[in-house]
Design an enzyme around this catalytic site. Structure first.
Site, short mmCIF file in Angstrom:
data_model
loop_
_atom_site.label_atom_id
_atom_site.label_comp_id
_atom_site.label_asym_id
_atom_site.label_seq_id
_atom_site.Cartn_x
_atom_site.Cartn_y
_atom_site.Cartn_z
N HIS A 266 0.84 -1.20 0.00
CA HIS A 266 0.00 0.00 0.00
C HIS A 266 0.87 1.26 0.00
O HIS A 266 0.70 2.15 -0.85
CB HIS A 266 -0.90 -0.03 1.24
CG HIS A 266 -1.79 1.16 1.40
ND1 HIS A 266 -3.11 1.16 1.02
CD2 HIS A 266 -1.55 2.40 1.92
CE1 HIS A 266 -3.65 2.34 1.29
NE2 HIS A 266 -2.72 3.11 1.84
N GLU A 267 1.82 1.31 0.93
CA GLU A 267 2.66 2.50 1.03
C GLU A 267 3.58 2.65 -0.18
O GLU A 267 3.96 3.76 -0.56
CB GLU A 267 3.48 2.47 2.33
CG GLU A 267 2.65 2.39 3.60
CD GLU A 267 1.64 3.51 3.76
OE1 GLU A 267 1.82 4.59 3.15
OE2 GLU A 267 0.64 3.31 4.48
#
Length: 502
Positions: A265-266
């Site tokens: 996600h990051e």
């Protein structure tokens, strides 16, 4: 080029450097700073906030804008867009007096430090003592921005994260999802109940092995470790600056998937930052368009690409190899691509937003959105937050948190003063689905590429459609230019139906 426009560029470049320094200091605070450094770090960040505010509040700025506006015909399209972005930021900043900026910065830093201690121990009373005065200051910010921008107070806060989005539009989107999701969730849970449950790999999964796996996957996706790093913090986030992107995650030795998915996600956030146009670094137009666009890039990578069956054909062998001590028939079955995919898309209403599946995730955001509106309007006071949270969780997900750590203390956002941010997550999910649907139509063989761990075609498409455009266009215009359609929940709902009901 207008000399006044050029001077504005120079001034905003200086403020961007100050903001970049603050971003790295904030990463350090979250990832490596000893607790004893909190007071000094708070003073440093407050000072940087005040210097940036002083730059914005310089009386000469108004004259520079007026003169530059008169020469718009002499500016190139990117310069015109930059001038508009400069003015919007200037209006936001000048809405706030310096004493409010200073008081807010100090209160937010103090509240975040209290939250770091209060969350693990589920100590809402300690948190509330720091949050109640911060909430007063957030309301003051909202009122000041409301008066300056001609927006409702909560809209004025949202505009700081997602320029152009208003509660009227968000209310409509959330009403649409609120009608669709309950029945859809029931259908998904009924379908799941008829199928064997996915096998959960059993640990322990050493942190060092999880970290190595995450870095391997980051590299395959396109993360440049010459311009970024991976660290550990209480709450996963992506910070730093485009030339030096800092990702953090948190680890659980009984569950490697949660940290890996947080990293993926990051990484989506990081790739957006790295893909912003170098020629416009240090200028507002060269920054990410909005937080909903930022969240779309992280959710597209995590939810659309990296929870697909194709991705696990590539990733499953890497995941099993990372934990080579788990060499057994049971481990082989648990790490089979099909099983890992089923585990990644398993739907189960839960208490924690960051661990939620994509079907129930919007309910977490709609609850926070409701509470934020009530807090800003004054209808909800800080001390009443736990009861309102409990009632909302029952209404939206049929769950009652056992403690505040899995309730209203779970997120860092409010502790840091970030009210108005949460809608960006679900707006981002809708944008991600719409972008990925367009990319899938336009990129020949995208599923096969993901199955081989080849992310370059997807990253190139995103680079052209989103990353390289930075803030040249409004969020709504960028979405329509990239996908051919205005933002709606249609692609998101179609994605959910295809993935979960087939």
């Amino acid at each position: 080029m207008s000399t006044h426009y050029h001077e504005l560029e120079q001034r905003f470049r200086r403020m961007a450097n100050l903001g970049g320094a603050a971003a790295v200091l904030q990463w350090d605070w979250a990832a490596v700073m000893p607790t004893g450094g909190a007071a000094a770090r708070s003073a440093q960040l407050t000072e940087l906030d005040l210097i940036q505010h002083e730059c914005m509040a310089d009386p000469k700025m108004a004259d520079l804008f007026d003169t530059a506006e008169a020469t718009r015909d002499d500016l190139e399209p990117w310069q015109n867009a930059n001038l508009s972005e400069m003015r919007l930021r200037w209006r936001h900043a000048n809405a706030l007096p310096a004493d409010l900026v200073e008081a807010f910065s100090k209160a937010a830093s103090a509240c975040e430090m209290v939250w770091r201690e209060a969350r693990p121990s589920s100590d809402f009373n300690a948190f509330c003592q720091a949050f109640a005065p911060l909430l007063v200051l957030i309301r003051e910010k909202a009122e000041a921005k409301s008066a300056a921008l001609g927006l409702a107070p909560y809209d004025a806060l949202i505009d700081g994260y997602d320029p152009g989005f208003r509660t009227a539009e968000i209310d409509g989107i959330f009403a649409d999802l609120g009608t669709f999701l309950p029945e859809f969730l029931a259908q998904v849970l009924e379908k799941q109940a008829r199928e064997p449950a996915p096998l959960r790999p059993t640990g322990p999964f050493p942190v060092a092995h999880q970290r190595a796996l995450s870095k391997t996957l980051m590299g395959h996706i396109g993360f440049d470790f010459d311009h970024g790093r991976l660290d550990e913090s209480h709450h996963p986030f992506c910070g730093g600056v485009p030339e030096d992107v800092r990702i953090t995650t948190r680890y659980d030795e009984s569950d490697f998937a949660s940290s890996v998915m947080a990293v993926l996600h990051e990484t989506g956030h990081a790739l957006y930052e790295r893909g912003l146009p170098e020629d416009w670094r240090g200028q507002p137009v060269g920054e990410a368009r909005s937080m909903s666009l930022h969240e779309s890039q992280s959710l597209l990578m995590e939810m659309q690409a990296c929870r697909s069956g194709e991705f696990f054909k590539f990733a499953a062998p890497l995941m099993q190899d990372a934990f080579d001590s788990l060499d057994s028939a049971a481990a082989a079955a648990a790490f089979a691509p099909e099983n890992l995919h089923r585990m990644a898309v398993h739907v189960a209403p839960g208490f924690i937003r960051v661990d939620a599946d994509e079907v129930t995730y919007p309910a977490h955001i709609m609850l926070r959105y409701r509470l934020e509106k009530a807090m800003i309007s004054g209808d909800l006071q800080a001390q009443d937050l736990p009861d309102a949270w409990q009632q909302g969780m029952q209404e939206f997900l049929g769950l009652t948190p056992k403690n505040h750590a899995e309730g209203c203390l779970q997120d860092i956002h409010w502790a840091g003063g970030d009210i108005g941010y949460f809608p960006s997550y679900t707006l981002g999910a809708l944008i991600a689905a719409q972008l990925f649907a367009s990319a899938s139509r336009e990129i020949d063989g995208l599923p096969a590429a993901l199955a081989e761990g080849a992310f370059a075609p997807l990253l190139a498409w995103l680079g052209k459609a989103v990353h390289s455009q930075a803030s040249r266009y409004s969020s709504h215009e960028l979405i329509e230019r990239a996908t051919g359609s205005p933002l709606s929940a249609d692609a998101f709902k179609a994605h959910l139906k295809m993935r979960y009901l087939g």
